[in-house]
Design a protein around this motif. Structure first.
Motif, mmCIF file in Angstrom:
data_model
loop_
_atom_site.group_PDB
_atom_site.id
_atom_site.type_symbol
_atom_site.label_atom_id
_atom_site.label_comp_id
_atom_site.label_asym_id
_atom_site.label_seq_id
_atom_site.Cartn_x
_atom_site.Cartn_y
_atom_site.Cartn_z
ATOM 1 N N PRO A 177 -29.975 30.109 14.180
ATOM 2 C CA PRO A 177 -31.239 29.679 13.556
ATOM 3 C C PRO A 177 -31.666 30.570 12.408
ATOM 4 O O PRO A 177 -32.154 30.086 11.379
ATOM 5 C CB PRO A 177 -32.241 29.745 14.718
ATOM 6 N N GLU A 178 -31.479 31.865 12.550
ATOM 7 C CA GLU A 178 -31.887 32.780 11.490
ATOM 8 C C GLU A 178 -31.128 32.495 10.199
ATOM 9 O O GLU A 178 -31.699 32.442 9.106
ATOM 10 C CB GLU A 178 -31.661 34.232 11.930
ATOM 11 N N THR A 179 -29.804 32.300 10.328
ATOM 12 C CA THR A 179 -28.982 32.003 9.153
ATOM 13 C C THR A 179 -29.352 30.649 8.563
ATOM 14 O O THR A 179 -29.396 30.483 7.338
ATOM 15 C CB THR A 179 -27.487 32.016 9.540
ATOM 16 N N TYR A 180 -29.623 29.672 9.434
ATOM 17 C CA TYR A 180 -29.984 28.331 8.957
ATOM 18 C C TYR A 180 -31.279 28.362 8.155
ATOM 19 O O TYR A 180 -31.367 27.774 7.066
ATOM 20 C CB TYR A 180 -30.114 27.389 10.153
ATOM 21 N N LEU A 181 -32.313 29.077 8.660
ATOM 22 C CA LEU A 181 -33.582 29.172 7.928
ATOM 23 C C LEU A 181 -33.393 29.876 6.591
ATOM 24 O O LEU A 181 -33.962 29.469 5.568
ATOM 25 C CB LEU A 181 -34.608 29.928 8.778
ATOM 26 N N LYS A 182 -32.582 30.918 6.592
ATOM 27 C CA LYS A 182 -32.331 31.655 5.351
ATOM 28 C C LYS A 182 -31.660 30.751 4.323
ATOM 29 O O LYS A 182 -32.019 30.746 3.135
ATOM 30 C CB LYS A 182 -31.463 32.873 5.646
ATOM 31 N N ARG A 183 -30.678 29.943 4.796
ATOM 32 C CA ARG A 183 -29.984 29.057 3.867
ATOM 33 C C ARG A 183 -30.927 27.983 3.323
ATOM 34 O O ARG A 183 -30.864 27.631 2.134
ATOM 35 C CB ARG A 183 -28.792 28.403 4.574
ATOM 36 N N CYS A 184 -31.810 27.454 4.173
ATOM 37 C CA CYS A 184 -32.783 26.440 3.702
ATOM 38 C C CYS A 184 -33.685 27.021 2.607
ATOM 39 O O CYS A 184 -33.932 26.365 1.585
ATOM 40 C CB CYS A 184 -33.636 25.955 4.873
ATOM 41 N N GLU A 186 -33.031 29.506 0.626
ATOM 42 C CA GLU A 186 -32.236 29.721 -0.585
ATOM 43 C C GLU A 186 -32.020 28.402 -1.332
ATOM 44 O O GLU A 186 -32.097 28.368 -2.571
ATOM 45 C CB GLU A 186 -30.888 30.330 -0.213
ATOM 46 N N GLU A 187 -31.751 27.320 -0.603
ATOM 47 C CA GLU A 187 -31.558 26.015 -1.248
ATOM 48 C C GLU A 187 -32.838 25.554 -1.938
ATOM 49 O O GLU A 187 -32.791 24.991 -3.042
ATOM 50 C CB GLU A 187 -31.108 24.992 -0.211
ATOM 51 N N ILE A 188 -34.013 25.795 -1.306
ATOM 52 C CA ILE A 188 -35.291 25.410 -1.935
ATOM 53 C C ILE A 188 -35.514 26.217 -3.211
ATOM 54 O O ILE A 188 -35.920 25.672 -4.248
ATOM 55 C CB ILE A 188 -36.447 25.616 -0.938
ATOM 56 N N ARG A 189 -35.206 27.543 -3.147
ATOM 57 C CA ARG A 189 -35.363 28.374 -4.352
ATOM 58 C C ARG A 189 -34.430 27.896 -5.468
ATOM 59 O O ARG A 189 -34.825 27.862 -6.642
ATOM 60 C CB ARG A 189 -35.075 29.837 -4.007
ATOM 61 N N GLU A 190 -33.198 27.526 -5.124
ATOM 62 C CA GLU A 190 -32.270 27.032 -6.137
ATOM 63 C C GLU A 190 -32.771 25.724 -6.763
ATOM 64 O O GLU A 190 -32.673 25.539 -7.985
ATOM 65 C CB GLU A 190 -30.894 26.826 -5.514
ATOM 66 N N LEU A 191 -33.327 24.836 -5.927
ATOM 67 C CA LEU A 191 -33.861 23.567 -6.462
ATOM 68 C C LEU A 191 -35.070 23.823 -7.361
ATOM 69 O O LEU A 191 -35.235 23.174 -8.405
ATOM 70 C CB LEU A 191 -34.235 22.629 -5.305
ATOM 71 N N LYS A 491 -38.307 21.130 2.324
ATOM 72 C CA LYS A 491 -39.433 21.833 2.925
ATOM 73 C C LYS A 491 -39.809 21.220 4.273
ATOM 74 O O LYS A 491 -40.180 21.934 5.218
ATOM 75 C CB LYS A 491 -40.632 21.818 1.979
ATOM 76 N N LYS A 492 -39.707 19.874 4.371
ATOM 77 C CA LYS A 492 -39.959 19.226 5.668
ATOM 78 C C LYS A 492 -38.912 19.670 6.693
ATOM 79 O O LYS A 492 -39.242 19.950 7.854
ATOM 80 C CB LYS A 492 -39.930 17.709 5.511
ATOM 81 N N LEU A 493 -37.642 19.725 6.233
ATOM 82 C CA LEU A 493 -36.567 20.169 7.120
ATOM 83 C C LEU A 493 -36.785 21.623 7.551
ATOM 84 O O LEU A 493 -36.559 21.978 8.716
ATOM 85 C CB LEU A 493 -35.215 20.026 6.410
ATOM 86 N N LEU A 494 -37.259 22.463 6.627
ATOM 87 C CA LEU A 494 -37.524 23.862 6.951
ATOM 88 C C LEU A 494 -38.646 23.961 7.984
ATOM 89 O O LEU A 494 -38.559 24.753 8.938
ATOM 90 C CB LEU A 494 -37.898 24.628 5.680
#
Length: 618
Positions: A177-184, A186-191, A491-494
Motif C-alpha cells: 500500500p505504501e508503494t501504491y500510494l506513492k506511485r499514485c 507521483e502520477e498525479i504530479r506528472e499529470l 485523485k479519486k483513486l488515491l
C-alpha cells in the motif's frame, strides 16, 4: 528435531548455578509457587529455566560467566518436562571451562536444534518472561510481531469497503500500500506538470500565430540582404585573377615538395658499421672475462707433499737422536742400546738426517722452480690478454669515428633538405592563401563565411515559419481538459486507496487485540493517507513507562498470551515479584504458571499447587 508446541515443567536439578553450589532438585506443578527471602535463589530458578532452553538468563542478557557459582565452576541445569502429547523429556545443559554441552533425552544436540524445537530465543523469552518483550526487545519486538502476524489478503480488505470503493480498487494490484500510494501521487504530479506544459504550449502557439506574419516578412528581408552581400564579396574575390595559373603553380610546388620529402626519408645506412661494432664489443667482453688456467698445479702439489713428508721425517729422526741414551730400546732392532753401541747408533741417525736434508733441499729447489714457471706463464697470459683488449678497443674507437663522420654528413644533408622543404612549404601556403582569399582581406573573407552561415540559418527559420503557418494548429484546450479529467480520476483513486490502507491497518491491528493492552505498529496520517511506522504500548489507555511494577507485570502477561496466540506455542510463564501483584483479573493464562514471591527472612520453598497437565498448542 520435533517441534514442541507446548510443554509444562515437572522438575529441575541445578548445581554450580549462581547461589546453588550443591545439586538441588526442584519439583514443579501447575501452578507453582516459589517463596523465600531476598537472595535465596527465586530469580535464579527463572534464570536456570531460561538458560536450559536458550543458553541465556531470564532477561536474555549476555555474559553468562556470572551464572557460575563462585565455589563450584561445574555448572549443570537439568530440566524435566512433559510435552503437549504427554511425553516426558529431559533437557540438560552443562558448562565447564567455557565448554558448553547440551543433551536432550540422552543425545547431544546443538543450540540450533533447540531453536527448531522451541522457536527462536526471543519467542521463548517473550512467553516465559512477561517483561521481556516490552522492556528488552524494543524495535526488535516490532519485527517479531510483524513476522508472526497473519497476512491480510487484498480480498479481505475489499470486503470491508463500500461498493464504489471496491469497484474502483478490485482490479488494482496493491501488494505494498505504501508503494501504491506513492506511485499514485507521483502520477498525479506528472499529470499536473503536463497541464502546465500544455498551457505553456497553447500560449506559445497563440503568440506565434499573432507574430507569424511579421516574422515571415522580417526573415525574407534579412535573407535578401545576406544574398546581396554574399554575391558582392564573391564577385570581388576572384576579379582579375589568373586562377588556372595559380592552380598549376600549386600543383608544381606540391609535386616538388613530395619528391624531395620522399628522397630524404631513407637516410644513410650504418648497419654494417653497427654490426662490426657489436661483434668487436662481444669479442672485447669475452677476452676481458677470460681467466688464467694454471699449468703446473698438479706437479707443484706433488712436490710440496714430498717436501712436507721429508720435513716430518726429519723431525722424527731429530727427536730420536736427541732422546738416545744408554739403556734405551732401539725402535728398529727392539733391543737395549749399550754404552758401547750408543755412538754407532747416533752416527747412523746423523747420516740419515743428512740424507733427508739433502733430498729435502733438492725437492724444495724443484718446488721453487715449478712455482717460478707458473708465475711466468700467468704473467705471459695476462700480457697477451691486455694486448688483445687494447687492440680490440682501438678497432672500436676507429669504427666509432667512422660512424660519427657518417652521421655528421647525414645531418648536414638533412639540414639542407629541411631548409629547402620549408621554403617549398612556405610557397605552397602563400599560393594556397592567394587561391582561397583572392582579392579579399582577412576581415572580408571572414564576413563571407559568416554571410553563408547566417544565410543557411535564416533560410531554415524561414522554412520553419512557412510550415508552421501552413500547419493545422493543435487543439491544446481539448488535451488540457483530457489530462485534467485523468487527474480527477487519479485523485479519486488515491482517496479510495487511502481508505483501503486505513482499513488494512485496522484489520492488522485487530490481530493484536488484547484486554487492556494496546500495541500500535503503524498509524495512518489522516491528512495524507501515508502510513507511518510506530511502536507504542498502552495499558488501560496509559503509557507503559508510567505504569507501576504490578501494572507492568499484568500488561506483560497479556503480551505473553498474545505471543502464544500468534506463534502457536504454549510455554510456561514465570512471574517474578509476585508480592507486588494483588490480582490478575485482566488476563487468564493458558499454560503453566510459576509465581515467585518474596517473603522476608523465609527460606526458599518451591511448592507445586497442582500437577502439570498434558496440553495442546494454543
Amino acid at each position: 528435531m520435533k517441534n514442541i508446541g507446548s510443554f509444562q515443567i515437572t522438575g529441575m536439578t541445578i548445581s554450580g548455578f549462581k547461589c546453588y553450589e550443591e545439586a538441588a532438585h526442584l519439583t514443579f506443578g501447575n501452578p507453582t509457587v516459589i517463596t523465600g527471602g531476598n537472595g535465596r535463589g527465586k530469580s535464579s530458578i527463572a534464570d536456570a529455566i531460561a538458560f536450559a532452553v536458550t543458553g541465556l538468563p531470564f532477561f536474555g542478557e549476555r555474559g553468562i560467566d556470572r551464572l557460575h557459582c563462585e565455589t563450584n565452576p561445574s555448572l549443570m541445569v537439568a530440566l524435566y518436562f512433559v510435552d503437549g502429547e504427554g511425553q516426558n523429556h529431559e533437557l540438560t545443559r552443562t558448562r565447564q571451562k567455557s565448554r558448553m554441552t547440551i543433551t536432550y533425552d540422552g543425545y547431544e544436540i546443538r543450540q540450533h536444534d533447540l531453536n527448531e524445537m522451541f522457536g527462536e530465543k526471543d519467542v521463548f523469552l517473550s512467553i516465559f518472561n512477561p517483561l521481556y518483550f516490552i522492556e528488552e526487545l524494543g524495535d526488535d519486538g516490532k519485527k517479531l510481531l510483524e513476522r508472526y502476524l497473519p497476512a491480510i489478503s487484498h480480498e479481505q480488505v475489499l470486503a470491508t469497503l463500500s461498493e464504489s470503493v471496491r469497484a474502483s480498487l478490485e482490479n488494482e494490484s496493491i501488494l505494498s500500500p505504501e508503494t501504491y500510494l506513492k506511485r499514485c501521487r507521483e502520477e498525479i504530479r506528472e499529470l499536473e506538470q503536463s497541464v502546465i506544459y500544455l498551457n505553456g504550449q497553447k500560449d506559445l502557439l497563440d503568440t506565434q500565430r499573432a507574430s507569424g506574419t511579421e516574422n515571415l516578412i522580417s526573415l525574407k528581408e534579412r535573407r535578401d540582404a545576406l544574398i546581396k552581400e554574399r554575391d558582392m564579396l564573391e564577385e570581388k574575390r576572384f576579379a582579375g585573377l589568373d586562377l588556372a595559373g595559380m592552380q598549376e603553380r600549386l600543383v608544381e610546388l606540391s609535386a616538388r615538395y613530395d619528391e624531395m620529402a620522399k628522397d630524404g626519408a631513407g637516410g644513410v645506412d650504418t648497419t654494417e658499421i653497427d654490426r662490426r661494432l657489436q661483434e668487436l664489443h662481444r669479442k672485447l667482453g669475452q677476452r676481458g672475462a677470460e681467466q688464467y688456467a694454471p699449468k703446473y698445479t698438479r706437479h707443484i702439489a706433488e712436490v710440496a707433499a714430498k717436501v712436507k713428508e721429508l720435513g716430518a721425517k726429519y723431525s722424527r729422526e731429530a727427536a730420536l737422536l736427541k732422546g738416545f741414551q744408554p739403556g734405551i730400546v732401539c725402535p728398529t732392532c727392539r733391543r737395549a742400546v749399550s754404552e758401547a753401541d750408543l755412538r754407532t747408533v747416533q752416527s747412523g741417525i746423523r747420516a740419515s738426517l743428512e740424507a733427508i736434508t739433502a733430498e729435502g733441499r733438492a725437492q724444495k729447489g724443484q718446488l721453487d722452480e715449478l712455482q717460478a714457471l707458473e708465475k711466468r706463464a700467468e704473467e705471459t697470459f695476462l700480457q697477451f690478454q691486455k694486448d688483445d683488449v687494447t687492440q680490440i678497443s682501438l678497432q672500436i674507437e676507429e669504427l666509432n669515428r667512422q660512424r660519427e663522420g657518417v652521421e655528421a654528413a647525414q645531418a648536414a644533408s638533412q639540414d639542407r633538405r629541411k631548409n629547402e622543404l620549408e621554403s617549398l612549404h612556405s610557397q605552397i601556403q602563400t599560393v594556397t592563401a592567394d587561391i582561397e582569399y583572392g582579392n579579399l582581406s582577412q576581415e572580408e573573407y571572414d564576413r563571407l563565411a559568416e554571410c553563408r552561415e547566417l544565410l543557411r540559418e535564416c533560410q531554415a527559420a524561414l522554412d520553419a515559419t512557412k510550415k508552421a503557418a501552413q500547419a493545422e494548429p493543435e487543439d491544446y484546450g481539448a488535451k488540457i481538459a483530457q489530462v485534467e479529467s485523468l487527474i480527477l480520476d487519479k485523485k479519486k483513486l488515491l482517496a479510495n486507496a487511502i481508505l483501503y490502507v486505513g482499513k488494512r491497518a485496522e484489520l492488522t491491528f485487530s490481530q493484536l487485540k488484547m484486554n487492556l493492552v494496546e500495541i500500535a505498529l503503524n498509524e495512518v496520517v489522516k491528512s495524507t493517507g501515508e502510513v507511518k511506522d510506530v511502536f507504542k504500548f498502552t495499558y488501560g489507555g496509559r503509557r507503559y513507562d508510567r505504569l507501576s511494577l504490578s501494572e507492568k507485570i499484568r500488561a506483560g502477561l497479556e503480551v505473553s498470551e498474545l505471543v502464544k496466540r500468534l506463534t502457536g506455542r504454549n510455554y510456561p510463564v514465570f512471574i517474578d515479584n509476585m508480592e507486588s501483584v494483588d490480582e490478575l483479573t485482566n488476563v487468564r493464562p493458558t499454560g503453566q504458571i510459576i509465581m515467585a514471591k518474596c517473603v522476608r527472612g523465609a527460606a526458599l520453598t518451591v511448592r507445586p499447587m497442582g500437577r502439570p497437565q498434558t496440553q495442546k498448542a494454543a
